[in-house]
Design an enzyme around this catalytic site. Structure first.
Site, PDB file in Angstrom:
ATOM      1  CB  CYS A  11      -0.897  -0.018   1.237  1.00  0.00           C
ATOM      2  SG  CYS A  11      -1.796   1.520   1.505  1.00  0.00           S
ATOM      3  CB  SER A  12       1.177   4.118  -2.316  1.00  0.00           C
ATOM      4  OG  SER A  12      -0.157   4.592  -2.310  1.00  0.00           O
TER       5      SER A  12
END
Length: 109
Positions: A11-12
């Site tokens: 997940c960024s």
């Protein structure tokens, strides 16, 4: 101060939040919550520290629950399927914040 991040390395926002903590000199305990899912008691503790309803902790777009689901339904869904947990979640001994945006977690440090 002990700091833990419930982290998803894919997940960024989770990666950005971890990087933000590290650039501030904070070395959090990193917990990949999908590999080491939180227990119901840990979810309840996180929810108390977050100070929000359980609805704030769930990724609504990834669930079949409706917005009128009660706290127990949501927590049960999060326990059964930890990928539904909104990420990242940063916790201290007394507070928690969801890192969306990442800078939100700085409120508790």
């Amino acid at each position: 101060m002990a700091v833990t991040i419930w982290h998803n390395p894919r997940c960024s926002k989770s990666r950005e939040t971890l990087r933000l903590l590290e650039t501030r000199g904070i070395a959090p305990e990193v917990r990949d919550y999908q590999k080491a899912p939180p227990t119901m008691a840990e979810l309840q503790d996180a929810l108390m520290k977050l100070g929000q309803p359980a609805a704030a902790m769930i990724r609504w777009k990834d669930t079949d629950l409706t917005k009128d689901a009660d706290e127990n339904e949501i927590l049960s869904a999060l326990t059964a399927n930890p990928k539904l947990i909104e990420r990242p979640l940063v916790l201290t001994e007394t507070a928690a914040r969801i890192g969306r945006p990442p800078e939100t977690v700085l409120e508790i440090l």
